[in-house]
Every structure is written in C-alpha cells, then in structure tokens.
Enzyme design. Structure first.
Site, PDB file in Angstrom:
ATOM      1  N   ASP A 116       2.330  -0.910 -10.276  1.00 30.05           N
ATOM      2  CA  ASP A 116       3.647  -1.330  -9.776  1.00 30.05           C
ATOM      3  C   ASP A 116       3.688  -2.857  -9.669  1.00 30.05           C
ATOM      4  OD1 ASP A 116       6.225  -0.821  -8.777  1.00 30.05           O
ATOM      5  OD2 ASP A 116       5.550  -0.693  -6.702  1.00 30.05           O
TER       6      ASP A 116
ATOM      7  N   ASP B  23      -7.181  -9.710 -10.550  1.00 27.34           N
ATOM      8  CA  ASP B  23      -6.021  -9.726 -11.434  1.00 27.34           C
ATOM      9  C   ASP B  23      -5.870  -8.368 -12.134  1.00 27.34           C
ATOM     10  OD1 ASP B  23      -3.960 -10.460 -13.146  1.00 27.34           O
ATOM     11  OD2 ASP B  23      -5.382 -11.149 -14.669  1.00 27.34           O
TER      12      ASP B  23
ATOM     13  N   ASP C 202      -5.350  -5.891  -6.170  1.00 22.94           N
ATOM     14  CA  ASP C 202      -4.224  -6.803  -5.895  1.00 22.94           C
ATOM     15  C   ASP C 202      -4.812  -8.152  -5.539  1.00 22.94           C
ATOM     16  OD1 ASP C 202      -1.746  -8.048  -4.701  1.00 22.94           O
ATOM     17  OD2 ASP C 202      -0.986  -6.016  -4.903  1.00 22.94           O
TER      18      ASP C 202
ATOM     19  N   GLY D  25       0.762  -1.249   0.000  1.00 22.07           N
ATOM     20  CA  GLY D  25       0.000   0.000   0.000  1.00 22.07           C
ATOM     21  C   GLY D  25       0.793   1.299   0.000  1.00 22.07           C
TER      22      GLY D  25
ATOM     23  N   LYS E 170       9.433  -3.591 -14.733  1.00 20.29           N
ATOM     24  CA  LYS E 170      10.476  -4.364 -14.039  1.00 20.29           C
ATOM     25  C   LYS E 170      11.366  -4.991 -15.108  1.00 20.29           C
ATOM     26  CE  LYS E 170       7.853  -3.911 -10.231  1.00 20.29           C
ATOM     27  NZ  LYS E 170       8.154  -3.295  -8.958  1.00 20.29           N
TER      28      LYS E 170
HETATM   29  C1  LIG Z   1       6.072  -4.374  -5.839  1.00 19.12           C
HETATM   30  S1  LIG Z   1       4.570  -4.881  -5.127  1.00 19.12           S
HETATM   31  C2  LIG Z   1       3.698  -3.362  -5.133  1.00 19.12           C
HETATM   32  C3  LIG Z   1       4.090  -2.431  -4.052  1.00 19.12           C
HETATM   33  C4  LIG Z   1       3.159  -1.276  -3.933  1.00 19.12           C
HETATM   34  N1  LIG Z   1       3.222  -0.384  -5.090  1.00 19.12           N
HETATM   35  C5  LIG Z   1       3.416  -0.468  -2.685  1.00 19.12           C
HETATM   36  O1  LIG Z   1       3.670   0.738  -2.829  1.00 19.12           O
HETATM   37  O2  LIG Z   1       3.339  -1.010  -1.597  1.00 19.12           O
HETATM   38  C6  LIG Z   1       3.797  -5.747  -6.411  1.00 19.12           C
HETATM   39  C7  LIG Z   1       2.397  -6.212  -6.099  1.00 19.12           C
HETATM   40  O3  LIG Z   1       1.841  -6.686  -7.322  1.00 19.12           O
HETATM   41  C8  LIG Z   1       0.928  -7.716  -6.967  1.00 19.12           C
HETATM   42  N2  LIG Z   1       0.649  -8.502  -8.188  1.00 19.12           N
HETATM   43  C9  LIG Z   1       1.498  -9.224  -8.918  1.00 19.12           C
HETATM   44  N3  LIG Z   1       0.844  -9.755  -9.983  1.00 19.12           N
HETATM   45  C10 LIG Z   1      -0.439  -9.354  -9.875  1.00 19.12           C
HETATM   46  C11 LIG Z   1      -1.588  -9.536 -10.677  1.00 19.12           C
HETATM   47  N4  LIG Z   1      -1.558 -10.257 -11.810  1.00 19.12           N
HETATM   48  N5  LIG Z   1      -2.731  -8.951 -10.294  1.00 19.12           N
HETATM   49  C12 LIG Z   1      -2.787  -8.207  -9.167  1.00 19.12           C
HETATM   50  N6  LIG Z   1      -1.735  -7.993  -8.382  1.00 19.12           N
HETATM   51  C13 LIG Z   1      -0.565  -8.555  -8.731  1.00 19.12           C
HETATM   52  C14 LIG Z   1       1.621  -8.486  -5.877  1.00 19.12           C
HETATM   53  O4  LIG Z   1       0.663  -9.179  -5.113  1.00 19.12           O
HETATM   54  C15 LIG Z   1       2.308  -7.356  -5.110  1.00 19.12           C
HETATM   55  O5  LIG Z   1       1.513  -6.961  -4.027  1.00 19.12           O
END
Ligand SMILES: C[S@@+](CC[C@H](N)C(=O)[O-])C[C@H]1O[C@@H](n2cnc3c(N)ncnc32)[C@H](O)[C@@H]1O
Length: 391
Positions: free
Chosen positions: A300, A284, A264, A247, A329
């Site tokens: 992100d 998703d 998420d 978050g 990424k």
């Molecule tokens: C780097 S973290 C994000 C950090 C966030 N921006 C923050 O400020 O705390 C990446 C997030 O992407 C989510 N994620 C990865 N693939 C996903 C998908 N297909 N759909 C939804 N969420 C996804 C992961 O669960 C993770 O919480």
C-alpha cells in the site's frame, strides 16, 4: 430508458459514477451510452478488465411494477432457471450505500480511535435509502411467493459471497425507482467472459468494515479485497506488508493469525511493533527482498503507479509471493494507460487476478489475485486472461 442495444448489458460504475468507466471503455473502442448517472449501457459485457466496473447486468430488461407484491409476482414469472441448480438473488436499489459512506469516513475513524468510542456507522441514509428498504421488501416478498408456489427454486437459492461456481445462476434486480427496475438473469453455466465480471457482492458494493481498533482506516481496503478475491488470510500464513505504517493492513493480517514482515521507513504504532507475530524492517519497499517465498504480498506504498506495478511484476516473476493485494495510487485520468500495462503484464503472471477500484478506494485501484503456478513471464499476455471469478 429501455436498453438501446439488443441483449444490452447494464454496467454499474465504481463509486456510483460512470465517467471513469466511460473513459476506460472509450480507450478500448467499446460503445457505451449513459443510461443515468453511474450506469452505462453497452452492447455486451466488455471483453477486457475494467477497473471502474462495479457490477454487470447482462441482457438487462426493463420492468415496471406498481407495488411490492406486483414486483414479487413479476419476478417469479421471469424465473426460468435450471431445475435444482443453485442460484443467487441480488435485489438492490441504485447507488445504495457507496456515495454516502465516502464522506467523512476517514475523519470518523480517527475520532473513534481518539475517543475510544463505540463504532458508529460510516454511512448515513442517502436519497435512495427508501428504495433500498423497498428492494429488501421485494426480495422478501419474492421468497414468499417461491415458498408458496416454487419450493424447489427456493431450496436451490444460495445465500453466500463465495466465489462463483460454474453451476450457479445469478438473478439481479436493480431498482431505479419504486416502480421501475432492470432484471438480469445470468443462467448457469455463465460464459467465462461474463462470469469474470459478475461481482459476488450485490451491486458490486462492499459495505466497509467498521472497527475502531486498527490504527488507520486503510484496513478496510484489505478486508474488502479479501471478500472480492474470495480468499481470506489464514492462520499460519506469512505475509510481507510493504508500506505498512501505521499498520492497518498488518493489524488485519495479525488478527487472522498470520505472521507479518512489515517494511516501512517509519515504525508502526507501538501495539503492533510489540506484537509477537510482527517483524518490523525499516527500509525501502522497492529494494527489500524476502528471505524466502511467502504466502502474501501486501503493498500500500504511496508511489507512482508504474513503479508499484513494476514491483508487483518483479515479485511475481521471482516467485516470491503466492497471493497479492496491491494498491495502485492513480493521479487521475493521466494514469489510465497504466491500467493497460497492468492487463498486459499480469496476464501471463497471475491467475486469477482482478483490477478494481474498491468501495474503500478513492483515487486508487486495487490489484489482487494469485501468482500463476508455473510462472510464465515470457508467455504473451492475453487481455482478460486469468479473470475468472467475481470482481
Ligand atoms: C498509505 S500508507 C500505508 C498505510 C497502511 N497500509 C495501513 O494500513 O496503515 C503508505 C506508507 O508507505 C510508506 N512508504 C512510502 N514509500 C516507501 C518506500 N519507498 N519504502 C517503504 N515505505 C514507504 C510510507 O511511509 C507510508 O507509511
């Protein structure tokens, strides 16, 4: 080392390194010579967006001065600027804060949240800290000389991080040793090609925010993107945060007074889940669609960069968001071709837009900007089109 080309530009690489920028320029056949670690000479400013370019010093000239007062005198003699027109002054020492900040910042953030302790600076004095201090003293001394002899210039000096306007000039001094530096003066109106690459931040470096409250250090990326973009999230804005957990980005947006739809697979931290301005959607990021057009797309998600780029293109083509901040990424040099795809695909869909590795990014690149008002998916993309403003 003096400039190897007539009218050469000095380019500062992201993260105080030049390797990735050199590889990026090499892909496009741009001649470049390593001036020193982190710095490259090119015959002129690049004609296309470069993700690993931090700051440009067009027509940089080498200067030497033995003392702070001698620096101030020399600089004042070189200040040939349009009368009464606004200008900015960036005086900085090489690789000021970026490299030291990187080590351990994430761990320090986690520890601060655990302890509830006071915010400590994430940076420690680097080897060039003394030169940074000298850079600040040179700036002060120059202002003193202007106050005594060229008051009209001093009155026109603007101290801002706002986006460039056509009427502004930029004077940069990069100090590479106590008695050696490079002076670059970009006089207004800067050609669009140059203005596109000039960062509003001295040396193109953003000293990262330090706030122990957000649940992840990722929040620094969104704050930095706002600064480079020159557009802040506003009260009343509605934004979608894809891959929002735990978050950090949602925290920033809520602090700004925005409403957030956080998508998420995992929930955010309880404080944010309970926030009245946040709606959580477990789902998703790639298949979820907004109920209506929103002000912001924040993304992100950890995913292959091609996939994230395709998501952004979908959002822009559909007109679902006005502005965006999206992390790509990267998996190393193998992903450099994706950056070419970014330029090809975003050219017709966004304006202005930027692609850069943030000071707060590691193996990532950030895309941010605004959707073109009249979406033009079919328009052929021109490299660099839409890049107006600071990096
Ligand atoms: C780097 S973290 C994000 C950090 C966030 N921006 C923050 O400020 O705390 C990446 C997030 O992407 C989510 N994620 C990865 N693939 C996903 C998908 N297909 N759909 C939804 N969420 C996804 C992961 O669960 C993770 O919480």
């Amino acid at each position: 080392m003096p400039p190897p080309f007539v009218g050469a530009a000095l380019l500062l690489g992201a993260g105080g390194r030049h390797e990735a920028l050199l590889a990026e320029l090499g892909r496009h056949g741009v001649a470049a010579e390593v001036a020193a670690p982190g710095r490259l000479w090119t015959p002129s400013v690049p004609a296309r967006p470069c993700a690993f370019l931090r700051q440009v010093l067009p027509e940089a000239m080498e200067l030497r001065a033995p003392s702070i007062s001698a620096w101030a005198e020399q600089l004042s003699l070189h200040l040939d600027l349009p009368d009464g027109a606004p200008w900015r002054l960036h005086v900085y020492a090489e690789s000021e804060v970026e490299a030291p900040f990187r080590s351990g910042a994430r761990a320090a953030h986690t520890a601060r949240r655990r302890d509830g302790g006071p915010a400590r600076s994430g940076s420690s004095p680097g080897p060039t800290a003394a030169w940074s201090h000298r850079a600040a003293l040179i700036r002060e001394a120059l202002l003193g000389v202007l106050k005594a002899r060229r008051r009209h210039l001093l009155r026109a000096l603007s101290d801002t991080e706002a986006a460039w306007t056509d009427s502004e000039s930029l004077v940069q001094l990069l100090l590479v040793a106590p008695d050696q530096g490079y002076l670059s003066i970009t006089r207004a109106p800067a050609p669009a090609q140059i203005a596109a690459w000039l960062s509003v931040l001295p040396a193109g470096i953003a000293v990262p925010a330090e706030d122990p409250r957000p649940p992840s250090r990722a929040y620094t990326k969104l704050i930095e993107a706002e600064r480079r973009f020159g557009r802040r999230i506003s009260p009343g804005d509605v934004g979608v945060d894809l891959g929002a957990s735990p978050g950090g980005w949602s925290f920033v947006a809520l602090q700004r007074g925005a409403q957030v739809i956080a998508v998420d697979r995992s929930p955010l931290v309880p404080e944010l889940m309970a926030h009245p301005g946040l709606q959580f959607v477990k789902g998703d990021a790639f298949s979820w669609r907004p109920p209506r057009e929103v002000d912001w797309l924040w993304c992100d998600v950890i995913a292959a960069p091609e996939r994230t780029l395709a998501l952004l293109v979908d959002w822009l083509q559909a007109g679902w968001a006005r502005h965006f901040v999206v992390t790509l990424k990267l998996r190393g040099e193998m992903d450099l071709p994706v950056l070419d795809q970014v330029v090809e695909r975003l050219g017709g869909l966004a304006a202005p837009w930027w692609m850069c590795q943030l000071s707060a990014n590691k193996g990532e690149v950030c895309l941010f900007g605004s959707r073109r008002l009249a979406p033009a998916a079919s328009r052929s993309a021109e490299p660099g089109e839409g890049h107006v403003g600071p990096l």
